[in-house]
Design a protein around this motif. Structure first.
Motif, PDB file in Angstrom:
ATOM      1  N   ASP A  99     -35.958 101.510 -79.383  1.00 41.94           N
ATOM      2  CA  ASP A  99     -35.323 102.320 -80.703  1.00 41.94           C
ATOM      3  C   ASP A  99     -34.908 103.628 -80.557  1.00 41.94           C
ATOM      4  O   ASP A  99     -34.254 104.331 -81.388  1.00 41.94           O
ATOM      5  CB  ASP A  99     -36.620 102.552 -81.426  1.00 41.94           C
ATOM      6  N   ALA A 100     -34.877 104.017 -79.319  1.00 38.50           N
ATOM      7  CA  ALA A 100     -34.248 105.228 -79.011  1.00 38.50           C
ATOM      8  C   ALA A 100     -32.748 105.510 -78.902  1.00 38.50           C
ATOM      9  O   ALA A 100     -32.400 104.297 -78.276  1.00 38.50           O
ATOM     10  CB  ALA A 100     -34.770 106.117 -77.685  1.00 38.50           C
ATOM     11  N   SER A 101     -32.195 106.497 -79.272  1.00 38.82           N
ATOM     12  CA  SER A 101     -30.796 106.461 -79.156  1.00 38.82           C
ATOM     13  C   SER A 101     -30.288 107.919 -78.757  1.00 38.82           C
ATOM     14  O   SER A 101     -30.627 109.055 -78.836  1.00 38.82           O
ATOM     15  CB  SER A 101     -29.969 106.271 -80.613  1.00 38.82           C
ATOM     16  N   THR A 102     -29.437 107.750 -77.649  1.00 39.41           N
ATOM     17  CA  THR A 102     -28.924 109.214 -77.160  1.00 39.41           C
ATOM     18  C   THR A 102     -27.337 109.559 -77.239  1.00 39.41           C
ATOM     19  O   THR A 102     -26.951 110.430 -77.100  1.00 39.41           O
ATOM     20  CB  THR A 102     -29.015 109.279 -75.628  1.00 39.41           C
ATOM     21  N   THR A 103     -26.635 108.470 -78.241  1.00 38.31           N
ATOM     22  CA  THR A 103     -25.204 108.564 -78.854  1.00 38.31           C
ATOM     23  C   THR A 103     -25.360 109.921 -79.988  1.00 38.31           C
ATOM     24  O   THR A 103     -26.078 109.890 -80.905  1.00 38.31           O
ATOM     25  CB  THR A 103     -24.901 107.124 -79.365  1.00 38.31           C
ATOM     26  N   MET A 104     -24.666 110.947 -79.600  1.00 39.29           N
ATOM     27  CA  MET A 104     -24.918 112.036 -80.535  1.00 39.29           C
ATOM     28  C   MET A 104     -26.164 112.507 -80.872  1.00 39.29           C
ATOM     29  O   MET A 104     -26.368 113.071 -81.937  1.00 39.29           O
ATOM     30  CB  MET A 104     -24.092 111.567 -81.896  1.00 39.29           C
ATOM     31  N   ALA A 105     -27.098 112.490 -80.127  1.00 38.82           N
ATOM     32  CA  ALA A 105     -28.438 112.962 -80.093  1.00 38.82           C
ATOM     33  C   ALA A 105     -28.544 114.354 -79.613  1.00 38.82           C
ATOM     34  O   ALA A 105     -27.742 114.903 -78.765  1.00 38.82           O
ATOM     35  CB  ALA A 105     -29.281 112.071 -79.419  1.00 38.82           C
ATOM     36  N   GLY A 106     -29.557 115.177 -79.881  1.00 42.03           N
ATOM     37  CA  GLY A 106     -30.029 116.258 -79.119  1.00 42.03           C
ATOM     38  C   GLY A 106     -30.977 115.774 -78.167  1.00 42.03           C
ATOM     39  O   GLY A 106     -32.094 115.264 -78.475  1.00 42.03           O
ATOM     40  N   VAL A 107     -30.606 116.583 -76.988  1.00 43.78           N
ATOM     41  CA  VAL A 107     -31.818 116.393 -75.804  1.00 43.78           C
ATOM     42  C   VAL A 107     -32.004 117.681 -75.207  1.00 43.78           C
ATOM     43  O   VAL A 107     -31.018 118.416 -74.998  1.00 43.78           O
ATOM     44  CB  VAL A 107     -30.921 115.391 -74.913  1.00 43.78           C
ATOM     45  N   ALA A 108     -33.541 117.866 -75.044  1.00 43.91           N
ATOM     46  CA  ALA A 108     -33.769 119.083 -74.483  1.00 43.91           C
ATOM     47  C   ALA A 108     -35.186 119.008 -73.542  1.00 43.91           C
ATOM     48  O   ALA A 108     -35.783 117.759 -74.122  1.00 43.91           O
ATOM     49  CB  ALA A 108     -34.085 120.188 -75.417  1.00 43.91           C
ATOM     50  N   VAL A 109     -35.452 119.932 -72.735  1.00 42.12           N
ATOM     51  CA  VAL A 109     -36.756 119.817 -72.136  1.00 42.12           C
ATOM     52  C   VAL A 109     -37.608 121.112 -72.426  1.00 42.12           C
ATOM     53  O   VAL A 109     -37.121 122.172 -72.799  1.00 42.12           O
ATOM     54  CB  VAL A 109     -36.507 120.017 -70.423  1.00 42.12           C
ATOM     55  N   LEU A 110     -38.787 120.688 -72.905  1.00 45.71           N
ATOM     56  CA  LEU A 110     -39.869 121.973 -73.313  1.00 45.71           C
ATOM     57  C   LEU A 110     -41.186 121.569 -72.603  1.00 45.71           C
ATOM     58  O   LEU A 110     -41.663 120.558 -72.606  1.00 45.71           O
ATOM     59  CB  LEU A 110     -40.029 121.695 -74.842  1.00 45.71           C
ATOM     60  N   ASP A 111     -41.591 122.574 -71.872  1.00 43.08           N
ATOM     61  CA  ASP A 111     -43.053 122.647 -71.241  1.00 43.08           C
ATOM     62  C   ASP A 111     -42.951 121.319 -70.277  1.00 43.08           C
ATOM     63  O   ASP A 111     -43.867 120.308 -70.423  1.00 43.08           O
ATOM     64  CB  ASP A 111     -43.890 122.366 -72.142  1.00 43.08           C
ATOM     65  N   SER A 169     -27.575 120.191 -81.645  1.00 45.94           N
ATOM     66  CA  SER A 169     -27.895 120.742 -80.257  1.00 45.94           C
ATOM     67  C   SER A 169     -29.390 120.820 -80.444  1.00 45.94           C
ATOM     68  O   SER A 169     -29.862 121.339 -81.402  1.00 45.94           O
ATOM     69  CB  SER A 169     -26.948 122.053 -79.907  1.00 45.94           C
ATOM     70  N   LEU A 170     -30.181 120.810 -79.085  1.00 44.64           N
ATOM     71  CA  LEU A 170     -31.412 120.873 -79.244  1.00 44.64           C
ATOM     72  C   LEU A 170     -31.696 121.694 -78.020  1.00 44.64           C
ATOM     73  O   LEU A 170     -31.307 121.897 -76.990  1.00 44.64           O
ATOM     74  CB  LEU A 170     -32.180 119.174 -78.838  1.00 44.64           C
ATOM     75  N   LEU A 171     -32.770 122.798 -78.303  1.00 44.27           N
ATOM     76  CA  LEU A 171     -33.096 123.862 -77.331  1.00 44.27           C
ATOM     77  C   LEU A 171     -34.617 123.928 -77.423  1.00 44.27           C
ATOM     78  O   LEU A 171     -35.120 124.180 -78.424  1.00 44.27           O
ATOM     79  CB  LEU A 171     -32.430 125.102 -77.593  1.00 44.27           C
ATOM     80  N   GLY A 172     -35.273 123.992 -76.164  1.00 47.22           N
ATOM     81  CA  GLY A 172     -36.743 124.461 -76.226  1.00 47.22           C
ATOM     82  C   GLY A 172     -37.015 125.616 -75.689  1.00 47.22           C
ATOM     83  O   GLY A 172     -36.275 126.400 -74.757  1.00 47.22           O
TER      84      GLY A 172
END
Length: 676
Positions: free
Chosen positions: A397-409, A453-456
């Motif tokens: 069910d996940a989509s990375t098209t026009m998604a926000g991707v980030a790393v946290l911890d 945009s996604l930011l951790g």
């Protein structure tokens, strides 16, 4: 040479009655000096780690073993001792080597035990200090005593040059006139004394306390010390006579180190020299100041990491020790030779840690069980084999098209994304935990969005801007995994999509543009929940489309000339000096740069290129590796992946739903249950 905080001190010969002193245990041995390391890790110049000796107990597990020496490192040590009348004498001794440690060492202070005032004043009238006897004393016991016991040495105190008349002595440091300080009235870190519960008796305690260190006096807001420093918080809550007096003496600490620590409390972010690093680490360890430790972590680089690693272990600053060890692990290839200066046990501890890996995920839409997309994988670069290998497969069910991707911890988060050509937004977020090799689901932002945009940052995810129903937005939402809820934050200065963002020295920055000639950099201040304009870059027919950071530098990647749009040009903004620099040359594939240590990793379909970030701010090609065989937008980041055998990208395609990994269903009671 990095800028440092300067301090000019003088001593007034006038003496007054003895003032009760708060002093840590007396030192019995000296700490070795350590070499200063160049940007590439090579020993460049010797620096004394401190102007005063620091102890290494004979019974401590850090004691130097027989035959231990520092390969290629030369040391000189000095022991300073005070006579019975306060005079300072200097004795030369034989150089010491760095001490041995055990595997997976327990980090302790230089005298073998933590020097702490008390356990955050659990009892309202507990003793204000726990003075530890030297390990060489009989029994090696630990006894509490009041600070007033220092009056047992009236002769030394009465004739010591450190006891001066505050009204007559010009050596008193005025915070308002000191260039290293920030105005107390303008500093948000100062807490209102009437609202602070850390002071035992508000009516009898003065609002400003004088702290005397090495003959220098620092007038400091009492509430600031109580709110920021565990040592003073415990003292003020102890109920002893010293908790209400107007002056407190700290012995065996550096006045300059205390000054730098105080400037950090007041909002300054100074870069430190080798001597200052040792003094500030000593001060942070003895006074227990978390904000100073955080600042030290933020300024770790290849020049000071080895010195910080050894000094943090010596003084028992555990958070700094772990952070530096991880940094050294990521730069192990560049610092491998210089690590020989350290004991083998410390080297083994670094090598036991998991290094960061360069990870990439491409643009993928949701899939179904019947029509599986075998390309829906998250991959990492195996630098030894020079090959891309599969980390995990995206949930159906996940989509990375026009998604926000980030790393946290060290967890991967995917938020938003569109499900089809109609741009219907996926209404769930997905989180991948490398430790358990599993996916889980969490709620989507209150306002559905894509192209965000996604930011951790500091335990929270920030969803910045984006669009919904083809309308750009300026709204910002914050997700805290511990609370599992989204909350609103200050809006962006204007609506924007695909906002370039990065973190530098633990500060959040974004890049916005005003077509067609201006690029603006803003900083988000979490304490005030507001965006502040930092600087503006003016370039004809250009806008910033990617933002990266290294040390205290922000790199803005922008489009090149009109006839060659795919080639990038760079400009660099230094946060310390506030100056712009133009980086000569043109670069390719900088839209996905991920920086690790002094290296920047970029990729395209043809090649994965590693750049070395030089002292002149240029990016010089260091090594070429295999390209990533995918097309479309790529998100790149760093993850610490557990060691195990993984399939190469060409053979890593799953054949059934059972191999797609696990993902958790979000239930009404906020409890995650895994389904296969």
């Amino acid at each position: 040479m990095m800028p440092s905080v300067s301090l000019s001190l003088a001593v007034c010969p006038t003496t007054i009655a003895p003032t009760p002193a708060i002093r840590p245990p007396q030192h019995t041995a000296s700490l070795c000096t350590a070499p200063h390391y160049s940007r590439t890790g090579a020993a460049r110049k010797e620096h004394k780690t401190s102007s005063r000796p620091k102890p290494i107990s004979k019974e401590s597990p850090w004691r130097a073993g027989p035959g231990r020496s520092l390969h290629r490192c030369r040391y000189r040590c000095r022991d300073h001792r005070r006579t019975s009348r306060g005079a300072l004498t200097t004795n030369r001794r034989k150089p010491h080597s760095l001490p041995d440690v055990t595997v997976n060492p327990v980090i302790i202070s230089s005298h073998g035990k933590w020097r702490q005032l008390c356990r955050r004043a659990a009892q309202p009238h507990a003793g204000a200090a726990m003075m530890m006897k030297d390990d060489d004393d009989a029994g090696g016991s630990m006894e509490p005593r009041s600070c007033s016991e220092s009056e047992s040495e009236p002769e030394a105190a009465s004739t010591s040059p450190a006891a001066v008349d505050l009204e007559q002595c010009p050596a008193v440091v005025d915070l308002e006139q000191c260039p290293a300080m920030v105005d107390l009235e303008q500093c948000p870190a100062v807490v209102d004394l009437e609202q602070s519960p850390a002071v035992a008796d508000l009516e009898q305690c003065p609002a400003v306390v004088r702290v005397r260190v090495e003959g220098s006096v620092f007038p400091v807001d009492r509430a600031l010390l109580a709110s920021s420093c565990e040592y003073f918080r415990a003292l003020f809550q102890s109920g002893m006579r010293e908790s209400r007096q107007e002056e407190i003496r700290l012995q065996d600490l550096s006045a300059h180190g205390f000054l730098v620590a105080l400037s950090v409390l007041l909002g300054s972010r100074p870069l430190l020299s080798a001597d200052e690093i040792v003094q500030v680490i000593e001060c942070a360890a003895f006074l227990h100041v978390p904000s100073v430790t955080e600042h030290l972590i933020n300024i770790i680089d290849s020049d000071n990491c080895l010195l910080m690693y050894h000094t943090a272990a010596t003084y028992g600053l555990l958070d700094l020790f772990k952070s530096v060890a991880l940094f050294i692990r990521d730069m192990h290839g560049d610092l491998k030779d210089d690590l020989m200066c350290l004991p083998q046990e410390m080297i083994s501890y670094v090598e036991s840690l998991i290094p960061s890996s360069y990870v990439v995920v491409g643009t993928h839409s949701p899939s179904t069980e019947l029509l599986q997309d075998t390309c829906r994988t998250v991959c990492y670069l195996d630098e030894e084999d020079d090959d891309w290998k599969v980390v995990t497969t995206l949930p159906l069910d996940a989509s990375t098209t026009m998604a926000g991707v980030a790393v946290l911890d060290n967890k991967l988060y995917v938020v938003g994304g569109v499900a089809d050509v109609s741009k219907n937004v996926v209404d769930s977020g997905f989180c991948y935990d490398p430790e358990s090799d599993s996916w889980s689901m969490f709620p989507s932002p209150t306002q559905l969005r894509y192209n965000a945009s996604l930011l951790g940052h500091e335990g929270a995810l920030y969803a910045l801007g984006g669009e919904f129903q083809r309308k750009p937005m300026a709204s910002v939402e914050v997700f805290r995994p511990t609370r599992r809820t989204w909350s609103p934050a200050a809006h962006l200065p204007r609506a924007a999509t695909n906002v370039p963002c990065t973190k530098a020295m633990n500060r959040v920055f974004i890049c916005l543009w005003r077509p067609k000639d201006a690029t603006e950099i803003y900083e988000y201040v979490p304490k005030r929940d507001q965006w502040e304009l930092v600087t503006t870059l003016v370039r004809p027919q250009s806008y910033g489309h990617f933002l990266a950071s290294h040390r205290d530098n922000l790199y803005v990647m922008r489009n090149g000339p009109d006839d060659d749009f795919l080639r990038c040009m760079m400009d660099c903004y230094n946060l310390t000096t506030g100056q712009w620099s133009t980086i000569p040359g043109q670069y390719e594939a900088l839209l996905t740069a991920a920086i690790r240590g002094d290296s920047a990793f970029t990729l395209n379909r043809r090649v994965t290129e590693e750049y070395a970030i030089g002292r002149d701010l240029r990016w010089t090609s260091r090594k070429l590796r295999k390209g990533f065989p995918r097309i479309g937008t790529m998100w790149t980041f760093l993850l610490r992946l557990p060691r195990k055998e993984r399939e190469p990208l060409e053979r890593g395609f799953p054949s059934g739903r059972q191999e797609l990994g696990r993902h958790a269903a979000w239930t009404l009671d906020n409890q995650s249950t895994c389904i296969h």
